[in-house]
Scaffold this motif. Structure first.
Motif, PDB file in Angstrom:
ATOM      1  N   ALA A 133       0.819  -1.221   0.000  1.00 44.56           N
ATOM      2  CA  ALA A 133       0.000   0.000   0.000  1.00 44.56           C
ATOM      3  C   ALA A 133       0.847   1.263   0.000  1.00 44.56           C
ATOM      4  CB  ALA A 133      -0.938  -0.001   1.205  1.00 44.56           C
ATOM      5  N   VAL A 204      -9.745   4.716  -4.880  1.00 42.22           N
ATOM      6  CA  VAL A 204      -8.457   4.487  -4.217  1.00 42.22           C
ATOM      7  C   VAL A 204      -7.723   5.810  -4.022  1.00 42.22           C
ATOM      8  CG1 VAL A 204      -6.240   3.291  -4.371  1.00 42.22           C
ATOM      9  CG2 VAL A 204      -8.329   2.152  -5.137  1.00 42.22           C
ATOM     10  N   ARG A 212      -6.250   1.904   2.636  1.00 37.58           N
ATOM     11  CA  ARG A 212      -5.384   1.379   1.576  1.00 37.58           C
ATOM     12  C   ARG A 212      -4.704   0.086   2.039  1.00 37.58           C
ATOM     13  NH1 ARG A 212      -2.452   6.504  -1.541  1.00 37.58           N
ATOM     14  NH2 ARG A 212      -4.363   7.717  -1.858  1.00 37.58           N
ATOM     15  N   ILE A 229      -0.316  -0.130  -4.561  1.00 37.28           N
ATOM     16  CA  ILE A 229      -1.047   1.122  -4.751  1.00 37.28           C
ATOM     17  C   ILE A 229      -0.006   2.189  -5.037  1.00 37.28           C
ATOM     18  CG2 ILE A 229      -2.508   2.874  -3.666  1.00 37.28           C
ATOM     19  CD1 ILE A 229      -3.811   0.628  -2.037  1.00 37.28           C
TER      20      ILE A 229
END
Length: 420
Positions: A133, A204, A212, A229
């Protein structure tokens, strides 16, 4: 190339300018996360193997971090003996230990500013992908533990990448964990099997770091080798509060071809629940509302962050846990526990007759802190609901912290909307 491929190319030995899915690379990781584990024999064998190889100083010694998150503090004599064996091994080799109470390894390693954007982290835990993340390559150890200890290297197959684009705004009563469950239900346990999975899209982009991590955690349940991410301003602010260490941000090339692309609109979903015994068997909570429960459990690396505790505390404020229910709250890390205490959430849990534990993996791996008896029904925010996960014969429903808290009050699976 994808950003993940660029990260792997930089960490390859020798370094590479380009890599392609399917290639095998010898990687030198930035972080090797290990656990103060449960098998004393493994520690003895590892020490013996290193001695036989003539390895006195571990090449990654300053990059290895041991975390006592499984069964810490230890609930049995046998586990205490195993933990001692591993502690002695780590201390003998100068490895830093985060002992019992620090929290779950892949939460601790990012909160402490150890795993950074653009880094490669390899960890002995199936949910290591959670750390992706922050915009790095984080994967669980699939073998080769001795190789990492002795040589400081690890073989990785460059993965294809699955893109999951999420759009829409959450309706009232829907939390980030509901979205991750919904995504898992849509793609299934093999939705990104053997691939890396990137989560992106307007949803997102607007997501908090807490959520996240929750989303990245779910990549494991879709069969992904890592979650990712893209680093942005929100990531930078979160990371730079924790460390001043430099790091490198990688970007995916505009013409990169994903292995598959999934577009998911979450604007119409209701609170979600995964029913026994699969994390991708997901449906609206309303379809199973009323099922009696014996235990409610809030915690784990999936939903043990401050935002999760806040959601549950808001519902419990001024209310009591049902007298037939054990409601156990296990923060994911000491940082979360400290902040939740300052903000009054822990007092709210105590006043509601919940049980608050130290930060650790707790009952999620079925070792202590809320193990189910045969026939017990639990609603929980842990990572997965495989049969026997929290104890043989137990029945596990996965839901958001809000649904878990509402159910704890009613003594049955409940829709959280009435409490918001």
């Amino acid at each position: 190339m994808h950003a993940l491929h660029k990260i792997l190319a930089e960490h390859a030995r020798p370094q590479r300018s380009t890599v392609a899915p399917g290639e095998f690379l010898e990687i030198e990781p930035d972080v090797f996360g290990v656990i103060v584990a449960l098998n004393a024999t493994e520690a003895k064998l590892l020490a013996a193997d290193l001695e036989e190889l003539g390895v006195r100083t571990l090449p990654l010694r300053d990059r290895i971090y041991a975390v006592s998150d499984h069964a810490g503090p230890t609930p049995t004599i046998a586990l205490a003996a195993a933990h001692k064996q591993w502690r002695d091994f780590f201390k003998a080799h100068g490895i830093r230990i985060f002992d019992a109470g620090a929290g779950v390894s892949h939460l601790v390693l990012v909160e402490e500013g150890i795993v950074l954007p653009g880094s490669v982290a390899i960890a002995i835990d199936s949910h290591a992908a959670t750390m992706g993340a922050v915009g790095g390559y984080a994967t669980s150890l699939g073998g080769g533990r001795l190789t990492l200890y002795a040589l400081g290297r690890y073989w990785i197959e460059v993965p294809k990448v699955t893109l999951v684009r999420i759009t829409g705004a959450m309706r009232r009563g829907v939390l980030g964990r509901d979205v991750s469950l919904y995504v898992n239900g849509q793609l299934g346990q093999r939705g990104a099997y053997g691939n890396a999975v990137e989560f992106a899209g307007p949803y997102v982009d607007a997501l908090s770091m807490d959520m996240r991590f929750t989303l990245a955690n779910m990549g494991t349940e879709m069969g992904a080798v890592t979650s990712y991410i893209q680093h942005d301003a929100r990531t930078r602010a979160w990371v730079e509060k924790r460390t001043g260490k430099p790091y490198r941000v990688f970007e995916t090339d505009p013409d990169f071809a994903y292995d598959s692309v999934h577009e998911i609109d979450i604007s119409q979903i209701e609170p979600q629940i995964a029913v026994p015994h699969a994390p991708d068997d997901v449906k609206p909570v309303a379809e199973v509302a009323g099922r009696h429960i014996d235990q409610a459990y809030l915690g784990s690396c999936a939903s043990g962050r401050l935002e999760d505790l806040a959601a549950a505390a808001a519902i419990l404020k001024g209310r009591k846990v049902h007298p037939d229910v054990r409601f156990i709250v296990t923060p994911g890390s000491r940082e979360v526990l400290v902040e939740a205490t300052k903000l009054g959430y822990i007092t709210t849990f105590h006043e509601a007759n919940a049980i608050v534990t130290n930060a650790n993996c707790g009952a999620c791996p079925g070792l202590h802190g809320g193990i189910l008896a045969p026939g017990d029904v639990a609603i929980t925010s842990i990572t997965r609901n495989f049969e026997g996960r929290m104890g043989p014969g137990g029945e596990i429903y996965l839901a958001s912290p809000a649904t878990v808290a509402a159910s704890a009050i009613e003594g049955r699976i409940a829709i959280p909307l009435d409490y918001l």
